[in-house]
Design a protein around this motif. Structure first.
Motif, mmCIF file in Angstrom:
data_model
loop_
_atom_site.group_PDB
_atom_site.id
_atom_site.type_symbol
_atom_site.label_atom_id
_atom_site.label_comp_id
_atom_site.label_asym_id
_atom_site.label_seq_id
_atom_site.Cartn_x
_atom_site.Cartn_y
_atom_site.Cartn_z
ATOM 1 N N VAL A 72 0.864 -1.180 0.000
ATOM 2 C CA VAL A 72 0.000 0.000 0.000
ATOM 3 C C VAL A 72 0.902 1.231 0.000
ATOM 4 O O VAL A 72 1.928 1.268 0.694
ATOM 5 N N PHE A 73 0.498 2.278 -0.736
ATOM 6 C CA PHE A 73 1.382 3.426 -0.896
ATOM 7 C C PHE A 73 0.607 4.669 -1.331
ATOM 8 O O PHE A 73 -0.572 4.592 -1.707
ATOM 9 N N ILE A 74 1.304 5.790 -1.301
ATOM 10 C CA ILE A 74 0.795 7.046 -1.869
ATOM 11 C C ILE A 74 1.578 7.312 -3.143
ATOM 12 O O ILE A 74 2.815 7.369 -3.115
ATOM 13 N N GLN A 75 0.870 7.460 -4.241
ATOM 14 C CA GLN A 75 1.520 7.768 -5.522
ATOM 15 C C GLN A 75 1.783 9.268 -5.600
ATOM 16 O O GLN A 75 0.886 10.079 -5.367
ATOM 17 N N TYR A 76 3.017 9.634 -5.907
ATOM 18 C CA TYR A 76 3.393 11.043 -6.020
ATOM 19 C C TYR A 76 3.477 11.393 -7.503
ATOM 20 O O TYR A 76 4.265 10.810 -8.243
ATOM 21 N N LEU A 77 2.662 12.336 -7.928
ATOM 22 C CA LEU A 77 2.621 12.712 -9.334
ATOM 23 C C LEU A 77 3.851 13.532 -9.711
ATOM 24 O O LEU A 77 4.238 14.466 -8.996
ATOM 25 N N GLU A 78 4.476 13.173 -10.814
ATOM 26 C CA GLU A 78 5.673 13.876 -11.270
ATOM 27 C C GLU A 78 5.322 15.285 -11.736
ATOM 28 O O GLU A 78 4.211 15.560 -12.184
ATOM 29 N N SER A 79 6.318 16.163 -11.619
ATOM 30 C CA SER A 79 6.143 17.557 -12.032
ATOM 31 C C SER A 79 7.485 18.109 -12.475
ATOM 32 O O SER A 79 8.545 17.531 -12.194
ATOM 33 N N ASP A 80 7.443 19.245 -13.164
ATOM 34 C CA ASP A 80 8.686 19.900 -13.577
ATOM 35 C C ASP A 80 9.509 20.309 -12.360
ATOM 36 O O ASP A 80 10.747 20.206 -12.359
ATOM 37 N N LEU A 85 14.461 19.581 -9.104
ATOM 38 C CA LEU A 85 15.130 19.224 -7.860
ATOM 39 C C LEU A 85 16.054 18.018 -8.070
ATOM 40 O O LEU A 85 17.213 18.026 -7.642
ATOM 41 N N LEU A 86 15.548 16.989 -8.749
ATOM 42 C CA LEU A 86 16.342 15.769 -8.944
ATOM 43 C C LEU A 86 17.572 16.038 -9.797
ATOM 44 O O LEU A 86 18.641 15.461 -9.553
ATOM 45 N N ASP A 87 17.436 16.898 -10.788
ATOM 46 C CA ASP A 87 18.596 17.232 -11.632
ATOM 47 C C ASP A 87 19.705 17.872 -10.802
ATOM 48 O O ASP A 87 20.894 17.557 -10.978
ATOM 49 N N GLU A 98 30.245 7.490 -9.287
ATOM 50 C CA GLU A 98 30.390 7.422 -10.747
ATOM 51 C C GLU A 98 29.077 7.558 -11.497
ATOM 52 O O GLU A 98 29.042 8.099 -12.605
ATOM 53 N N SER A 99 27.997 7.019 -10.945
ATOM 54 C CA SER A 99 26.713 7.066 -11.653
ATOM 55 C C SER A 99 25.576 7.238 -10.663
ATOM 56 O O SER A 99 25.687 6.863 -9.491
ATOM 57 N N CYS A 100 24.476 7.803 -11.169
ATOM 58 C CA CYS A 100 23.300 8.040 -10.334
ATOM 59 C C CYS A 100 22.082 8.069 -11.245
ATOM 60 O O CYS A 100 22.070 8.795 -12.242
ATOM 61 N N GLN A 101 21.068 7.271 -10.903
ATOM 62 C CA GLN A 101 19.885 7.146 -11.753
ATOM 63 C C GLN A 101 18.633 7.644 -11.018
ATOM 64 O O GLN A 101 18.534 7.528 -9.792
ATOM 65 N N LYS A 102 17.672 8.142 -11.786
ATOM 66 C CA LYS A 102 16.372 8.489 -11.223
ATOM 67 C C LYS A 102 15.549 7.214 -11.043
ATOM 68 O O LYS A 102 15.649 6.279 -11.840
ATOM 69 N N CYS A 103 14.755 7.172 -10.000
ATOM 70 C CA CYS A 103 13.867 6.039 -9.776
ATOM 71 C C CYS A 103 12.778 6.013 -10.850
ATOM 72 O O CYS A 103 12.433 7.052 -11.432
ATOM 73 N N ASN A 104 12.241 4.818 -11.100
ATOM 74 C CA ASN A 104 11.239 4.656 -12.158
ATOM 75 C C ASN A 104 9.894 5.266 -11.800
ATOM 76 O O ASN A 104 9.147 5.704 -12.676
ATOM 77 N N ASP A 105 9.543 5.248 -10.531
ATOM 78 C CA ASP A 105 8.287 5.862 -10.104
ATOM 79 C C ASP A 105 8.495 6.439 -8.714
ATOM 80 O O ASP A 105 9.464 6.107 -8.017
ATOM 81 N N ASN A 231 3.935 21.740 -1.584
ATOM 82 C CA ASN A 231 3.209 20.585 -1.057
ATOM 83 C C ASN A 231 2.137 20.139 -2.052
ATOM 84 O O ASN A 231 1.609 20.945 -2.819
ATOM 85 N N ILE A 232 1.814 18.858 -2.013
ATOM 86 C CA ILE A 232 0.720 18.349 -2.841
ATOM 87 C C ILE A 232 -0.437 17.932 -1.940
ATOM 88 O O ILE A 232 -0.248 17.634 -0.754
#
Length: 251
Positions: A72-80, A85-87, A98-105, A231-232
């Protein structure tokens, strides 16, 4: 010659024939041995998990047909604003790894990932719905960057911990989820959960390297929440059962 003699004489010469007598003296024909060379053989299904196909991820429990991974979880909607922030976090992190990836969801877990039998899915959904009755919608925000590593030390996650106001709401909801899980003798959530959303990951255990720059990462988060990452409003709770998704609306 008597009838018994005839039978006896026939039987003594029948070893090479394709017929034989049954226990009352009647002759019956032997069936030919079936030719199974062209019959398709269905192999026993055995799932082979390949971590290379999943960015090095390892299952916490083996795949078994009829068992459905559930959480069970709360889905966080992606936004610009989130991706901005992630960039910026990613750029800083790449200065020490050496490397860093964004999570899929992007989501916040409210339960453990457990195994649910297929025939229990329908009643489990009903139990969850009852658990969420009278739960009000709320605002969700983040307060800090934290670093977590999985038990296998195969991946390290950069996550956003929720703020104290959000934590209070999520604690109430997770306890409601625990009640539904207990009905089905499923493992409940942590006693003192750390509600967070994993946003980036690196291979291996890199906690030391990332904690060395945690103050810089938190400074980036603070600046972005001040400027653009707001906040969302959370109005739904989600549940994933295998490849099925269910959503529950809050009041």
């Amino acid at each position: 010659m008597s009838a018994l003699a005839y039978i006896s004489e026939y039987g003594s010469n029948s070893d090479d024939s394709d017929s034989e007598f049954d226990n009352i003296g009647c002759m019956r024909t032997k069936l030919p041995t079936p030719n199974l060379s062209k019959v398709a053989v269905v192999p026993v299904y055995e799932h082979q998990d390949d971590p290379q196909l999943h960015d090095g991820r390892i299952r916490s429990f083996p795949h078994v047909r009829g068992n459905w991974a559930t959480f069970v979880f709360i889905q966080y909607l992606e936004s610009d604003a989130l991706h901005d922030l992630l960039d910026k976090l990613q750029e800083k992190i790449l200065s020490v790894v050496e490397s860093c990836q964004k999570c899929n969801d992007f989501h916040i877990s409210l339960s453990m990932t457990v195994v649910l039998k297929y025939h229990l899915i329908s009643s489990f959904r009903t139990s969850l719905q009852s658990s969420f009755n009278n739960i009000k919608s709320f605002d969700l925000g983040f307060a800090a960057v934290k670093v977590y590593c999985n038990e296998e030390n195969s991946r390290t996650f950069i996550s956003l911990d929720v703020d104290p106001f959000t934590h209070k709401f999520l604690k109430v909801i997770s306890k409601k989820v625990d009640q539904a899980f207990e009905e089905y003798q499923l493992p409940t959530f942590y006693e003192d959960p750390s509600f967070h959303m994993s946003v980036l990951w690196v291979k291996g255990n890199k906690k030391t390297e990332l904690n060395n720059i945690i103050e810089s990462l938190n400074e980036i988060l603070f600046q972005e929440t001040e400027n653009s990452l707001k906040n969302i409003f959370v109005e739904t709770i989600s549940c994933k059962v295998g490849n099925k998704y269910f959503q529950y609306t809050l009041t």
